[in-house]
Design a protein around this motif. Sequence first.
Motif, PDB file in Angstrom:
ATOM      1  N   GLU A 186       2.130   3.234   5.341  1.00  0.00           N
ATOM      2  CA  GLU A 186       2.649   4.624   4.668  1.00  0.00           C
ATOM      3  C   GLU A 186       1.772   5.720   4.501  1.00  0.00           C
ATOM      4  N   ASP A 187       0.722   5.534   3.988  1.00  0.00           N
ATOM      5  CA  ASP A 187      -0.479   6.316   3.780  1.00  0.00           C
ATOM      6  C   ASP A 187      -0.940   7.120   5.172  1.00  0.00           C
TER       7      ASP A 187
ATOM      8  N   LYS B 230       2.353  -6.192   0.543  1.00  0.00           N
ATOM      9  CA  LYS B 230       2.466  -5.090  -0.359  1.00  0.00           C
ATOM     10  C   LYS B 230       1.363  -3.995   0.013  1.00  0.00           C
ATOM     11  N   ARG B 231       0.283  -4.418   0.055  1.00  0.00           N
ATOM     12  CA  ARG B 231      -0.950  -3.462   0.317  1.00  0.00           C
ATOM     13  C   ARG B 231      -0.742  -3.062   1.829  1.00  0.00           C
TER      14      ARG B 231
ATOM     15  N   TYR C 287       6.347  -4.601  10.900  1.00  0.00           N
ATOM     16  CA  TYR C 287       5.639  -3.187  10.895  1.00  0.00           C
ATOM     17  C   TYR C 287       5.280  -2.662  12.192  1.00  0.00           C
TER      18      TYR C 287
ATOM     19  N   ARG D  68       1.835  -2.414   3.536  1.00  0.00           N
ATOM     20  CA  ARG D  68       2.825  -1.453   3.663  1.00  0.00           C
ATOM     21  C   ARG D  68       2.418  -0.199   3.038  1.00  0.00           C
ATOM     22  N   LYS D  69       1.631  -0.150   2.009  1.00  0.00           N
ATOM     23  CA  LYS D  69       1.080   0.993   1.357  1.00  0.00           C
ATOM     24  C   LYS D  69       0.181   1.692   2.399  1.00  0.00           C
ATOM     25  N   LEU D  70      -0.720   1.025   3.163  1.00  0.00           N
ATOM     26  CA  LEU D  70      -1.621   1.615   3.939  1.00  0.00           C
ATOM     27  C   LEU D  70      -0.922   2.030   5.068  1.00  0.00           C
TER      28      LEU D  70
END
Length: 199
Positions: free
Chosen positions: A101-102, A94-95, A126, A97-99
């Motif tokens: 995306e950012d 989850k973390r 990814y 994927r967020k990083l």
Amino acid sequence: MTYVLGLTGGIASGKSTVSFFLKNQGAVIIDGDVVAREVVKKNSLGLKQIIEKFGEEFITNTGELNRRRLGDLVFNDKDSLKKLTSITGPLIHKRVRKLIEDEKNRKSRLIVLDIPLLFEGNYQQYCDDVMCVCVPEKIQIKRLMKRDHFSEQQARNRILSQMESVKRCALADILIDNSKQVEETLNQVLKWLEIMDLG
């Protein structure tokens, strides 16, 4: 356009050296070890779940995870390792994927996903490509004993808890041989950056 490179390699393979070099060349590094620590930090959901499954004896007096103690358990017991991974795995994904995306939103050119257990954890999903730092097991054991002050058996246990080097290298798109001098290793990475026009 953002290019996501997965970077992996067995423990003490020299992956961190390659990661540091790529950072100096302008890459954004997402460090799997840093993320793994974040998701089990003091008062985190991950740490609460570890206490529930493993007990208070793996927590220090200051309320943090006793990583060495838990490591000694999970690297000698496959069921415990599975149990730990079932807690940390989803939180790390989850973390990560967020990083990613950012960084894509920031239009970063090269993101390096630096994860030792990249294939085991299915993080290659990814990535555009995966680079693997390869080194013979004999050298790996020697480096691990020197770096972490492990006995030969402790070093072997750590290596055996990971995917076989041959299999990891077979799954990767780019292989970096780190069995010689560090300059030779970094030259291979530099050549790849030039070919990909990412330097």
